[in-house]
Write an enzyme that holds these catalytic residues in place. Structure first.
Site, PDB file in Angstrom:
ATOM      1  N   LYS A   1       0.314   4.190   0.525  1.00 16.31           N
ATOM      2  CA  LYS A   1      -0.933   5.726   0.487  1.00 16.31           C
ATOM      3  C   LYS A   1      -0.181   6.282   0.652  1.00 16.31           C
ATOM      4  CE  LYS A   1      -0.632   2.748   5.259  1.00 16.31           C
ATOM      5  NZ  LYS A   1      -0.662   2.545   6.550  1.00 16.31           N
TER       6      LYS A   1
ATOM      7  N   HIS B   1      -9.873   0.925   5.077  1.00 17.55           N
ATOM      8  CA  HIS B   1      -8.293   0.293   5.563  1.00 17.55           C
ATOM      9  C   HIS B   1      -7.931   1.337   6.994  1.00 17.55           C
ATOM     10  CE1 HIS B   1      -4.761   1.287   6.463  1.00 17.55           C
ATOM     11  NE2 HIS B   1      -3.970   0.317   5.531  1.00 17.55           N
TER      12      HIS B   1
ATOM     13  N   ASN C   1       0.991  -1.184   0.059  1.00 16.29           N
ATOM     14  CA  ASN C   1      -0.134   0.123  -0.119  1.00 16.29           C
ATOM     15  C   ASN C   1       1.199   1.767  -0.098  1.00 16.29           C
ATOM     16  OD1 ASN C   1      -1.773   2.058   0.760  1.00 16.29           O
ATOM     17  ND2 ASN C   1      -2.393   1.480   2.099  1.00 16.29           N
TER      18      ASN C   1
ATOM     19  N   ALA D   1       3.015  -1.670   4.287  1.00 16.45           N
ATOM     20  CA  ALA D   1       3.298  -0.146   3.436  1.00 16.45           C
ATOM     21  C   ALA D   1       4.659   0.426   3.516  1.00 16.45           C
ATOM     22  CB  ALA D   1       2.585   1.637   4.363  1.00 16.45           C
ATOM     23  N   SER D   2       4.705   1.099   5.118  1.00 11.58           N
ATOM     24  CA  SER D   2       6.816   1.876   5.329  1.00 11.58           C
ATOM     25  C   SER D   2       7.493   1.057   5.233  1.00 11.58           C
ATOM     26  CB  SER D   2       6.440   2.393   6.625  1.00 11.58           C
ATOM     27  OG  SER D   2       6.043   1.492   7.784  1.00 11.58           O
TER      28      SER D   2
ATOM     29  N   ILE E   1       0.537  -0.158  13.178  1.00 17.66           N
ATOM     30  CA  ILE E   1       0.567   0.904  11.830  1.00 17.66           C
ATOM     31  C   ILE E   1       1.989   2.148  11.873  1.00 17.66           C
ATOM     32  CG2 ILE E   1      -0.573   1.887   9.656  1.00 17.66           C
ATOM     33  CD1 ILE E   1      -3.486   0.641  10.109  1.00 17.66           C
TER      34      ILE E   1
ATOM     35  N   GLY F   1       3.654  -2.915  10.874  1.00 18.17           N
ATOM     36  CA  GLY F   1       4.610  -2.577  11.103  1.00 18.17           C
ATOM     37  C   GLY F   1       5.565  -3.457  10.752  1.00 18.17           C
TER      38      GLY F   1
ATOM     39  N   GLU G   1      -5.104  -5.628  10.352  1.00 14.42           N
ATOM     40  CA  GLU G   1      -4.221  -4.780  11.140  1.00 14.42           C
ATOM     41  C   GLU G   1      -4.284  -3.892  12.474  1.00 14.42           C
ATOM     42  OE1 GLU G   1      -2.224  -3.545   6.571  1.00 14.42           O
ATOM     43  OE2 GLU G   1      -3.933  -2.316   7.290  1.00 14.42           O
TER      44      GLU G   1
END
Ligand code: G3P
Length: 222
Positions: free
Chosen positions: A11, A93, A9, A202-203, A146, A181, A141
């Site tokens: 984002k 989400h 994702n 994502a991150s 997150i 995470g 999630e």
């Protein structure tokens, strides 16, 4: 949608916006081709049409609206993303929660259009409730993890295994992903051991200094 899968994702990070987003999406496609891994991406909404035309990997919307096609200004409908060739959409989400009834209707609309639905949930109870709508995937999630440094698979493995159990009890065909995470291949390995059929992250990829290295590590444990 083939599994196990790594779903990314993007984002609205600056590292996945504009040209940086195009580079990351191309990198995901390259690695999918090189390794044979299933990688899907949910680009920034502004890039959806561009990416779905240019890339072969599955492209997901980050959100769709339960709005009618036509006089719905500013909305993105399931029909819109189908028309531009998307594979499906995230729904509900954690950063864009919607009402349960809208989740139900959107899953149905996706099914009618042969779009893959990934319904995000916060815990095992919600995973079970939304599995009743028979989406293609439930992605669990825990919101508090997150964007953090500790993967759900280490911090709250029971949320993943309990979600798998609850979902399979009510809808055996619904597949479970987990996220929050997730950063590396070890997290992917644990997710699969816990019964998930992939991860949503994502991150860990978007903000990485070496996105290629992280992607290769993630797919190494599929
Ligand atoms: O949709 C994926 C997401 O919410 C998890 O984010 O940054 O913890 O991988 P992150």
């Amino acid at each position: 949608m083939k599994t196990p899968i790594i779903a990314i994702n993007m984002k609205t990070y600056e590292q996945s916006c504009g040209e940086a987003g195009i580079n990351l999406a191309s990198l995901c496609q390259e690695i999918a081709e090189e390794t044979g891994a299933n990688i899907a991406i949910a680009p920034q909404q502004t890039d959806l049409a561009l990416f779905s035309i240019d890339l072969d990997i599955p492209i997901f919307a980050q959100h769709i609206d339960n709005a009618k096609q036509g006089s719905s200004t500013g909305r993105i409908t399931p029909e819109n993303i189908w028309t531009i060739g998307c594979a499906g959409s995230l729904i509900n989400h954690s950063e864009y929660r919607i009402e349960a009834e809208d989740v139900r209707v959107l899953v149905q609309k996706c099914r009618n259009l042969a779009l893959t639905s990934i319904v995000c949930t916060k815990d095992a109870v919600e995973s079970r409730a939304y599995a009743e709508f028979k989406p293609d995937f439930i992605a669990v999630e825990p919101p508090e993890l997150i964007g953090g440094d500790i993967s759900v698979t280490s911090a709250k493995p029971e949320v993943v295994s309990d979600s798998v159990k609850e979902v399979k009890e009510v809808a055996p065909d619904v597949k479970v992903l987990c996220g929050a995470g997730v950063k590396n291949g070890q997290d992917v390995k644990m997710a699969i051991e816990l019964g998930a059929e992939g991860v949503l992250l994502a991150s860990g990829v978007v903000k990485a200094d070496d996105q290629r290295a992280v992607l290769l590590d993630l797919v190494s444990e599929l």
